[in-house]
Design a protein around this motif. Sequence first.
Motif, PDB file in Angstrom:
ATOM      1  N   LYS A 237     -31.886 -38.536 -14.330  1.00 15.80           N
ATOM      2  CA  LYS A 237     -33.166 -38.573 -13.622  1.00 15.80           C
ATOM      3  C   LYS A 237     -32.992 -37.790 -12.321  1.00 15.80           C
ATOM      4  CE  LYS A 237     -35.272 -41.516 -16.463  1.00 15.80           C
ATOM      5  NZ  LYS A 237     -36.495 -41.203 -17.204  1.00 15.80           N
ATOM      6  N   VAL A 238     -33.236 -36.495 -12.404  1.00 18.28           N
ATOM      7  CA  VAL A 238     -32.971 -35.609 -11.264  1.00 18.28           C
ATOM      8  C   VAL A 238     -34.264 -35.315 -10.529  1.00 18.28           C
ATOM      9  CG1 VAL A 238     -32.075 -33.370 -10.559  1.00 18.28           C
ATOM     10  CG2 VAL A 238     -31.063 -34.564 -12.493  1.00 18.28           C
ATOM     11  N   LYS A 239     -34.228 -35.472  -9.223  1.00 20.09           N
ATOM     12  CA  LYS A 239     -35.383 -35.139  -8.389  1.00 20.09           C
ATOM     13  C   LYS A 239     -34.953 -34.056  -7.409  1.00 20.09           C
ATOM     14  CE  LYS A 239     -39.639 -35.778  -6.978  1.00 20.09           C
ATOM     15  NZ  LYS A 239     -40.782 -35.450  -7.854  1.00 20.09           N
ATOM     16  N   THR A 240     -35.366 -32.836  -7.669  1.00 21.18           N
ATOM     17  CA  THR A 240     -34.993 -31.729  -6.789  1.00 21.18           C
ATOM     18  C   THR A 240     -36.091 -31.482  -5.760  1.00 21.18           C
ATOM     19  OG1 THR A 240     -35.964 -30.137  -8.324  1.00 21.18           O
ATOM     20  CG2 THR A 240     -33.607 -30.589  -8.558  1.00 21.18           C
ATOM     21  N   THR A 241     -35.694 -30.857  -4.662  1.00 21.53           N
ATOM     22  CA  THR A 241     -36.669 -30.525  -3.613  1.00 21.53           C
ATOM     23  C   THR A 241     -37.338 -29.183  -3.886  1.00 21.53           C
ATOM     24  OG1 THR A 241     -34.900 -29.501  -2.316  1.00 21.53           O
ATOM     25  CG2 THR A 241     -35.402 -31.821  -1.857  1.00 21.53           C
ATOM     26  N   PHE A 242     -36.979 -28.557  -4.999  1.00 20.92           N
ATOM     27  CA  PHE A 242     -37.557 -27.256  -5.354  1.00 20.92           C
ATOM     28  C   PHE A 242     -37.813 -27.243  -6.858  1.00 20.92           C
ATOM     29  CE2 PHE A 242     -33.061 -27.025  -6.043  1.00 20.92           C
ATOM     30  CZ  PHE A 242     -32.883 -26.211  -7.146  1.00 20.92           C
ATOM     31  N   THR A 243     -38.617 -26.298  -7.303  1.00 16.20           N
ATOM     32  CA  THR A 243     -38.877 -26.122  -8.732  1.00 16.20           C
ATOM     33  C   THR A 243     -38.087 -24.915  -9.219  1.00 16.20           C
ATOM     34  OG1 THR A 243     -41.135 -26.990  -8.493  1.00 16.20           O
ATOM     35  CG2 THR A 243     -40.644 -25.716 -10.489  1.00 16.20           C
ATOM     36  N   PRO A 244     -37.049 -25.138 -10.039  1.00 12.32           N
ATOM     37  CA  PRO A 244     -36.278 -23.997 -10.553  1.00 12.32           C
ATOM     38  C   PRO A 244     -37.074 -23.271 -11.644  1.00 12.32           C
ATOM     39  CG  PRO A 244     -35.103 -26.105 -10.801  1.00 12.32           C
ATOM     40  CD  PRO A 244     -36.523 -26.411 -10.524  1.00 12.32           C
ATOM     41  N   VAL A 245     -37.150 -21.952 -11.530  1.00 12.52           N
ATOM     42  CA  VAL A 245     -37.872 -21.139 -12.505  1.00 12.52           C
ATOM     43  C   VAL A 245     -36.933 -20.051 -13.022  1.00 12.52           C
ATOM     44  CG1 VAL A 245     -39.800 -19.547 -12.869  1.00 12.52           C
ATOM     45  CG2 VAL A 245     -40.106 -21.561 -11.422  1.00 12.52           C
ATOM     46  N   ASP A 306     -23.777 -33.095 -11.438  1.00 10.14           N
ATOM     47  CA  ASP A 306     -24.091 -33.165 -10.007  1.00 10.14           C
ATOM     48  C   ASP A 306     -23.398 -32.030  -9.248  1.00 10.14           C
ATOM     49  OD1 ASP A 306     -25.757 -35.340 -10.159  1.00 10.14           O
ATOM     50  OD2 ASP A 306     -24.188 -36.818  -9.713  1.00 10.14           O
ATOM     51  N   HIS A 307     -22.136 -31.781  -9.573  1.00  7.31           N
ATOM     52  CA  HIS A 307     -21.401 -30.706  -8.908  1.00  7.31           C
ATOM     53  C   HIS A 307     -22.037 -29.348  -9.224  1.00  7.31           C
ATOM     54  CE1 HIS A 307     -18.010 -28.709  -7.006  1.00  7.31           C
ATOM     55  NE2 HIS A 307     -17.983 -27.877  -8.047  1.00  7.31           N
ATOM     56  N   CYS A 308     -22.448 -29.173 -10.465  1.00 10.23           N
ATOM     57  CA  CYS A 308     -23.089 -27.913 -10.864  1.00 10.23           C
ATOM     58  C   CYS A 308     -24.403 -27.700 -10.115  1.00 10.23           C
ATOM     59  CB  CYS A 308     -23.338 -27.900 -12.367  1.00 10.23           C
ATOM     60  SG  CYS A 308     -21.829 -27.822 -13.351  1.00 10.23           S
ATOM     61  N   ARG A 309     -25.142 -28.777  -9.923  1.00  5.44           N
ATOM     62  CA  ARG A 309     -26.396 -28.664  -9.161  1.00  5.44           C
ATOM     63  C   ARG A 309     -26.115 -28.263  -7.712  1.00  5.44           C
ATOM     64  NH1 ARG A 309     -27.267 -33.795 -11.923  1.00  5.44           N
ATOM     65  NH2 ARG A 309     -28.392 -33.322 -13.853  1.00  5.44           N
ATOM     66  N   ILE A 310     -25.046 -28.814  -7.155  1.00  5.24           N
ATOM     67  CA  ILE A 310     -24.667 -28.457  -5.788  1.00  5.24           C
ATOM     68  C   ILE A 310     -24.339 -26.970  -5.706  1.00  5.24           C
ATOM     69  CG2 ILE A 310     -22.868 -28.757  -4.022  1.00  5.24           C
ATOM     70  CD1 ILE A 310     -22.755 -31.733  -4.898  1.00  5.24           C
ATOM     71  N   PHE A 344     -31.422 -29.137 -14.805  1.00  7.84           N
ATOM     72  CA  PHE A 344     -32.755 -29.299 -14.208  1.00  7.84           C
ATOM     73  C   PHE A 344     -33.773 -29.580 -15.318  1.00  7.84           C
ATOM     74  CE2 PHE A 344     -30.492 -26.057 -11.589  1.00  7.84           C
ATOM     75  CZ  PHE A 344     -30.316 -26.819 -10.443  1.00  7.84           C
ATOM     76  N   PRO A 345     -33.909 -30.833 -15.706  1.00  9.09           N
ATOM     77  CA  PRO A 345     -34.823 -31.165 -16.809  1.00  9.09           C
ATOM     78  C   PRO A 345     -36.261 -30.712 -16.570  1.00  9.09           C
ATOM     79  CG  PRO A 345     -33.396 -33.023 -16.298  1.00  9.09           C
ATOM     80  CD  PRO A 345     -33.178 -32.010 -15.219  1.00  9.09           C
ATOM     81  N   GLU A 346     -36.637 -30.540 -15.291  1.00  5.91           N
ATOM     82  CA  GLU A 346     -38.009 -30.129 -14.981  1.00  5.91           C
ATOM     83  C   GLU A 346     -38.126 -28.626 -14.742  1.00  5.91           C
ATOM     84  OE1 GLU A 346     -40.467 -32.305 -15.197  1.00  5.91           O
ATOM     85  OE2 GLU A 346     -38.925 -33.758 -15.771  1.00  5.91           O
ATOM     86  N   ALA A 347     -37.081 -27.874 -15.055  1.00  7.96           N
ATOM     87  CA  ALA A 347     -37.114 -26.422 -14.840  1.00  7.96           C
ATOM     88  C   ALA A 347     -38.222 -25.784 -15.673  1.00  7.96           C
ATOM     89  CB  ALA A 347     -35.772 -25.800 -15.191  1.00  7.96           C
ATOM     90  N   ARG A 348     -38.801 -24.731 -15.126  1.00  8.71           N
ATOM     91  CA  ARG A 348     -39.818 -23.944 -15.818  1.00  8.71           C
ATOM     92  C   ARG A 348     -39.175 -22.662 -16.329  1.00  8.71           C
ATOM     93  NH1 ARG A 348     -44.142 -26.600 -17.071  1.00  8.71           N
ATOM     94  NH2 ARG A 348     -42.318 -27.706 -17.811  1.00  8.71           N
ATOM     95  N   VAL A 349     -39.395 -22.343 -17.596  1.00 10.76           N
ATOM     96  CA  VAL A 349     -38.836 -21.137 -18.196  1.00 10.76           C
ATOM     97  C   VAL A 349     -39.974 -20.209 -18.607  1.00 10.76           C
ATOM     98  CG1 VAL A 349     -37.433 -20.198 -20.064  1.00 10.76           C
ATOM     99  CG2 VAL A 349     -36.819 -22.395 -19.026  1.00 10.76           C
TER     100      VAL A 349
END
Length: 488
Positions: A237-245, A306-310, A344-349
Amino acid sequence: MLLLQRANELLAENKLREAEFMYKSVLKQSPKNGAALFGVGRICMRLEQYDNAIYYLKRACEHLPKMLEPLFALADAFLAVGSPVDAKTVLEYTLSVAKHNAQAHYQLGQFYLDYGFIEQAKNVFKAGLSCPHSAVTAFMLYELVQMSKPNALSSYLIQLTKLEEEFETPRLKTVVYYAKAKCHERLGDYKLAQEHFALANETQLSLSEFRTLDMLPFFESIKRYCGQSFFNKPSDKVKTTFTPVFIVGLPRTGSTLLEQMLVQHSNIGTLGENTVISDKIVPYLSMRNNAEFPACLNQLSNSMLDHCRILYVDEIKRHRVSEEVVINKLPANFQNLGLIHKLFPEARVIHLTRNFKATAWSVYSNHFAESEPYFCSLSEFALYAQAQSDLMSHFYQFMKRDIFTFSYEQLIAEPEKTIKKCLGFLYQKYEPECLDFHKSKKPVHTLSKAQVRKPISTQPLEKWQRYEGFIEKMIPQPQSDQTTQANL
């Protein structure tokens, strides 16, 4: 001197820590040793310690006043920290003290070209042709034949023919052949253009150490490791401060145009064609799981992810991207969609497609620095395109809601409508500035850097048709008209 020589050898072997120790040992004895300062500066650049790099490279420039390499490195460091004004100052100074050096002209011309100062780039490249010939002379002519008026092309052809005789290495001959092909094309002699495009591609293909067929087992292994069970495993359950596209697809399908339109939006920034996933994240996972990609995806713990996200967030910080939406437009990231989904489960492709023959010819008729087979052979490209299409179809089964596919042709025909739908997919409201992309001075580093400084044109849609017979001859197997079907 022995310490300095050994430090240079270690740096060449990419043994950075050992080299740094040696250079700093030299500096303890001689704090003003320019070569040692330059060495430490180069190490800082490789370690992405750009503020330190600027410090050491500035000092190196002071103590190596006749060397241009420290100045070029200093300009690169300024660009890395988001200070193009300082980079421009350094490059213009370099040219002022090295007016007869072709490399100085080329570096400044490329800077102007990257930032949309097309006329200044043209003038600097033209001035550079009067310098003693070197490898960059061919690259300057390659740029000039694409941006100059037709009445200058005959003169450039003469110069290119002389370079063809001077240069012996296949790599430089390749650039000359591409430049001559572009020249003939703009002069309307498509038969000679086709012959020189063929020469360029054949020469570059001879430099490739593998073939696309060798890659097919790799693509199949991605499907195996990123199958139903992979996607069925619960994601963090990842909550990022940005939207990865992620803008993915084949090369030359319009990703630079789309990116430049999107980044005019007040909430959208870009990392460009960033390789952080393949260069940092995948090596980390390979090390942790003692397996190459994609086998390293077999066991992904929460701590690893988590490390990869960092690592990814650190890359965003390094590029000083502060917008809400962050684009990564590396086309080859289609191979990483499974990993991206886990990170990033919410990433936009965004998946861009284009008429296959148009895409194939655009790749074939442009010079890519990398001698990869699908960049310099129509038949090799056809294999790669099919593999890419198959892999996208595979991921689409599991990521249907996260992938938005549309074509380059749709973007050209209906730019406002297409961008509105694209922005809706990114949860953003339309801003009319997106259609004024050609007025922007934001940097562009891809082959389309000059093209995106002009308003949208339908010319690229038809250019390939002059060579359709040749394309069909070189790609005998049936191919879909569209690289992948759009869902716009």
